[in-house]
Structures are given as structure tokens and as C-alpha cells.
Enzyme design. Structure first.
Site, PDB file in Angstrom:
ATOM      1  N   CYS A  66       0.812  -1.217   0.000  1.00 51.67           N
ATOM      2  CA  CYS A  66       0.000   0.000   0.000  1.00 51.67           C
ATOM      3  C   CYS A  66       0.846   1.268   0.000  1.00 51.67           C
ATOM      4  CB  CYS A  66      -0.989  -0.018   1.163  1.00 51.67           C
ATOM      5  SG  CYS A  66      -0.279   0.225   2.799  1.00 51.67           S
ATOM      6  N   ASP A  67       2.046   1.235   0.568  1.00 53.63           N
ATOM      7  CA  ASP A  67       2.914   2.410   0.571  1.00 53.63           C
ATOM      8  C   ASP A  67       3.168   2.925  -0.844  1.00 53.63           C
ATOM      9  OD1 ASP A  67       3.324   0.392   2.539  1.00 53.63           O
ATOM     10  OD2 ASP A  67       5.197   1.298   3.202  1.00 53.63           O
ATOM     11  N   SER A  68       3.189   2.002  -1.802  1.00 54.42           N
ATOM     12  CA  SER A  68       3.526   2.377  -3.180  1.00 54.42           C
ATOM     13  C   SER A  68       2.543   3.389  -3.754  1.00 54.42           C
ATOM     14  CB  SER A  68       3.577   1.129  -4.069  1.00 54.42           C
ATOM     15  OG  SER A  68       2.307   0.508  -4.162  1.00 54.42           O
TER      16      SER A  68
END
Length: 384
Positions: A169-171
């Protein structure tokens, strides 16, 4: 806890205080209500931002200057430059870009190595120096010419190329905002269309529509905290909702994808509003705050930014969300030392974890500065 608190007061006050405290607890789902936060002064907000940025610039992180840790700080540095009359913050970012030769990180497909491109593109939109975006444009053209499939399984054995997709999800903070900014800089819709398409591939895989939160990656689908709740990492969801705001900043008003982005933003904001703790911050594990009870400022900084941004852009109801923003900003500032060092930043991780209270990282300062820009705008706006 109530009995212990009441024992500190004379007996004649205990009954009245006990009733008031129990009433507060009952209307807040077991958490004592907090006083309405004060409206911040815009000049003070700007001074606080400069204080934190000055410390970070004087104490750069140990990571490479094209690393995502630094890139997230640069997003905040550009936010400060946008509202500060002092040109030294924009000048500092230009010097960083020049020293980097305007290069991204070394890995072609890894979203983390695209984060620094956000600041480059924003500088280009001001200076129109083609050098600022030339390496990024070449990199993204290579990706468009040789796209990867959509296998987002994060198991390193099953999918050794997992980091060549937006599979965590950080991406969604690292890459899509860079792609939409490059689209705005060049007028080439292919970059924007790629970001939109791949955002929803990741969202369809990692977003839990019931909880209205994102799993960090597929390895968390069946994990639970000690209280039995699903594991939703604060900073991970901070990356996402901040990424939503930063995509929407450069998504044209008539883009057919915009309503879906706006709806996901509102849904996440509403969910996060109910997870804010009484002190104004969010805990590392969103659904089990007791598992990691210490203050955490990186996820909280991104949430403060996103909620304030949503109010400023008329996506969130001001009366409902503004008190949460004021409370979060006040709490974040309580974690800034006298020398400007932001503390209580969860160190590099991919899940909720404990960390020393004096921990700091550049991405935490980036979140703080992004939040500050929106709080500054909100503080200057007429009261609604």
C-alpha cells in the site's frame, strides 16, 4: 481508572465529577471526551513548519538522496516552499535535485524509487527547466513500453518480482503522484492514465471495503492483532490517503476516474475520523491502539494532512472534520522538540511495531510539513 481519578478530589466534588466523567465516557464509546481544540494561528503554523524543516535540513537522513525516505521529506519541503515567502526552501530542493542530476532511485520499476520525482515535477512546473524531468520521463517511458503484469502477491517465493508492481500500500504514495505530476508537466495523458489504472489494480487487491482501510500487502490478509481485529497499519493507510490527495491535486476535474477517487478519499477519511485517539493522534495499529499505545506521528501527520486537504478542497464537511484537524495538529506539535526535531516517528517498517519515543525520520517530517501547509490554509480561511 475513574475511581483513581476521583480519589484526587475532595469528597464533596466526587459525585458530580464522577457523573460528568462517566457521561463523557458513555458518549465517546469508552474514551473520555476531550476539550474542543483551539483554532491555530496561521503565522504560528508557518513558523512551526520552518522550525521542523530547518532541523531536518541541518540533520539529513542517512539514506541516499534519491531514496523514498528522503523523497517523502521532499514532498513536505515543497509544501513549505509553496507558502513560505522565504525562497531558501525552494532553493534547497533545487540544490538537492541538481546534486542528484535529477535522477530517480536506481530500480526501474520499484515505486519507492519514483517518489523523488514528485518534487522534480513540481519544480519543473515552476521553472520549466527540461533537465528536471528528463530522467523521470525516460524512466516512465521505459515502464510504459515494457509494463509488468498485475500479480500483486507479496509472497517472495511465489512472486519474486513483487516489488516491480504496486503490490504494497505504501507504493500508492510513492509512485502515482509522480506519474500524475509528470502528466501535468508534459501534457501527456499516458502517464496519468497509467497511474489511474494501476491505482485501482492495487486498490481492488488490498482495500478492505468493510473496514474502508488498506492492508499493507497480501501477507496481512489473514493476520489479526491481540484483540482479534484485522491488522491495519497506521502509516500504511497514511501513505494511501495522502497519496489519494496528491493524485487528486493533479487529476483534471473532468477526468472520468475522479469521482471514484473522491469517493474512496471520503470513505477512508470518515473511517479514520472515528479511529483518532483522544490525544489527537492515531496509533500504529489502527484497530488495536492498545497493542502499540505510544504516540505515532508519521501516520498521524499524513492523516492530518489528508483531512485538512479534504476540507480545503470541499470534499469533507468542515464542521465535522475541522476539530479533528486542530486536535491532530496540536498533538503533532507537542512532539516537536525545542530544537525543531520531530519525535515519535515509527522507524522504517512494514507493519505496526514499537519504537523509541525520540525516534525521528525524514518521512515523518515530510508528513508534518504537508499537514502544516493545509492547516495553514485552513487557519487563514474564513470560519465556516
Amino acid at each position: 481508572m475513574t475511581t483513581h481519578l476521583l480519589s484526587c478530589f475532595p469528597e464533596c466534588l466526587r459525585a458530580a465529577l464522577g457523573f460528568a466523567l462517566l457521561s463523557a465516557i458513555s458518549v465517546t464509546g469508552g474514551r473520555a471526551a476531550t476539550a474542543a481544540p483551539a483554532h491555530p494561528d496561521a503565522a504560528t503554523v508557518l513558523a512551526q513548519m520552518r522550525h521542523a524543516a530547518d532541523w531536518q535540513l541541518a540533520n539529513p537522513g542517512r539514506q541516499k538522496p534519491t531514496d523514498w525516505v528522503q523523497g517523502a521529506f521532499y514532498t513536505g519541503l515543497m509544501a513549505l516552499a509553496e507558502i513560505s515567502p522565504d525562497p531558501r526552501y525552494r532553493d534547497a530542493m533545487r540544490r538537492i535535485g541538481e546534486a542528484n542530476h535529477w535522477e530517480l532511485g536506481p530500480l526501474t520499476y520499484d515505486a519507492d524509487d519514483q517518489c523523488v520525482g514528485q518534487a522534480y515535477a513540481e519544480l519543473y512546473l515552476q521553472d520549466h527547466d527540461p533537465r528536471m524531468i528528463a530522467p523521470m520521463r525516460a524512466r516512465f517511458d521505459t515502464i510504459l513500453a515494457h509494463p509488468k503484469d498485475d500479480d500483486l502477491d507479496f509472497d517472495p517465493v511465489k512472486n519474486p518480482g513483487r516489488r516491480e508492481r504496486w503490490s504494497w500500500c505504501d507504493s500508492l504514495f510513492m509512485a502515482p503522484p509522480a506519474w500524475v505530476r509528470l502528466s501535468a508537466a508534459t501534457g501527456d495523458a499516458r502517464y496519468r492514465d497509467f497511474a489511474v489504472k494501476k491505482w485501482w489494480v492495487t486498490s481492488d487487491y488490498l482495500y478492505d471495503p468493510t473496514e474502508q482501510l488498506f492492508f499493507r500487502d497480501s501477507t496481512f490478509f489473514h493476520k489479526h492483532e491481540a484483540n482479534g481485529k484485522k491488522v491495519f497499519w497506521s502509516r500504511g493507510n497514511g501513505w494511501v490517503i495522502a497519496g489519494l490527495a496528491r493524485v487528486l491535486e493533479f487529476l483534471p476535474a473532468d477526468d472520468p476516474a475522479r469521482p471514484r477517487f473522491e469517493q474512496q478519499f471520503r470513505d477512508m477519511a470518515t473511517r479514520l475520523l472515528g479511529l483518532q485517539q483522544p490525544d489527537g493522534l492515531w496509533r500504529a495499529s489502527l484497530l488495536d491502539p492498545e497493542a502499540f499505545p505510544q504516540k505515532e506521528t508519521s501516520g498521524s501527520g499524513f492523516f492530518c494532512f489528508a483531512l485538512a486537504w479534504g476540507i480545503n478542497h470541499h470534499l469533507l464537511d468542515a464542521a465535522t472534520f475541522t476539530p479533528a484537524v486542530w486536535r491532530a495538529w496540536e498533538a503533532l506539535n507537542q512532539c516537536v522538540d525545542a530544537d525543531g526535531r520531530l519525535t515519535h516517528v515509527q522507524t522504517i517498517a512494514g507493519s505496526p511495531k514499537g519504537f523509541p519515543p525520540d525516534a525521528t525520520m525524514p518521512y515523518g517530517v515530510g508528513a508534518f510539513l504537508l499537514a502544516g501547509r493545509e492547516v495553514h490554509r485552513l487557519a487563514k480561511a474564513p470560519q465556516r
